[in-house]
Design an enzyme around this catalytic site. Structure first.
Site, PDB file in Angstrom:
ATOM      1  CG  ASN A  27      -1.893   1.082   1.316  1.00  0.00           C
ATOM      2  OD1 ASN A  27      -1.333   2.345   1.117  1.00  0.00           O
ATOM      3  ND2 ASN A  27      -3.075   0.731   1.528  1.00  0.00           N
ATOM      4  CG  ASP A  34      -5.692  -5.205  10.421  1.00  0.00           C
ATOM      5  OD1 ASP A  34      -5.629  -4.602   9.234  1.00  0.00           O
ATOM      6  OD2 ASP A  34      -6.428  -5.862  10.960  1.00  0.00           O
TER       7      ASP A  34
END
Length: 213
Positions: A9, A68
């Site tokens: 990402n 996360d």
């Protein structure tokens, strides 16, 4: 020091590298030749971060960390939480064919579900899992792996409409406590100082540098 961040990402990579600066060289999954889409099958942020970090360690044997993150909205009983990135894609009442990480669709669902509810309290939470090898024997003939977890949170509220063009994800509708602008309006410099990810990364960085000394 080089360390793998278990992500491709680009937004996250840029944010992490900006926070760490030149102290630590951060490699992405693509930098180590990994193009796997590591499944996030955990039921908590901690489990998902560990799943990704363990995958890199088991397949590449490199010191690595994974994160996360989730947005937890009080009036929605903590939703979207671990499903933040695919919130709209999981909406049975919403349009079909929405992909994960569709920020516009995710924000639209969240604002729709909150409606006119005056309780807009929310928090972003990040958990980082870091895996390293530790030599048990001075000569290095015996070693073990150690897993470490670092958490960062930032509290705030969900605005009634989007504001700002910066950031990513839910940034245009999240206003952190103590500020009158959303993450998307505050800019990278401020966000990288106060965000949930910044706080978790700071703990990781302090751990790494203190263990280097």
């Amino acid at each position: 020091m080089k360390i793998v961040f278990a992500t491709n990402n680009q937004h996250k990579l840029e944010e992490i590298r900006a926070i760490l600066g030149s102290k630590i060289e951060v490699l992405s999954l693509s930098d180590i030749g990994c193009d796997a889409d590591i499944p996030e099958t955990g039921t908590t942020l901690e489990e998902n971060a560990l799943i990704k970090a363990r995958y890199v360690w088991q397949n590449y044997h490199l010191p690595c960390f994974a994160d996360d993150s989730g947005l937890e909205v009080q009036a929605l009983n903590g939703a979207p939480g671990i499903y933040s990135a695919r919130y709209a894609a999981m909406d049975p009442a919403g349009p079909q064919g929405i992909e994960a990480h569709d920020s516009e669709a995710n924000m639209a669902r969240l604002l729709r579900e909150l409606g006119e509810n005056n309780n807009r309290k929310a928090r972003f939470r990040t958990v980082i899992a870091f895996i390293e090898k530790k030599d048990v024997c001075p000569c290095g003939c015996t070693s073990i792996t150690q897993e470490h977890l670092f958490e960062g949170t930032v509290s705030g509220e969900i605005t009634r409409q989007k504001s700002g063009a910066g950031g990513f994800g839910y940034d245009p509708i999240f206003r952190p406590d103590g500020y009158d602008q959303t993450f998307a309006q505050l800019g990278a410099e401020v966000k990288n100082r106060i965000s949930h990810r910044a706080k978790a990364v700071a703990k990781l960085c302090n751990f790494l540098t203190s263990n280097e000394a």
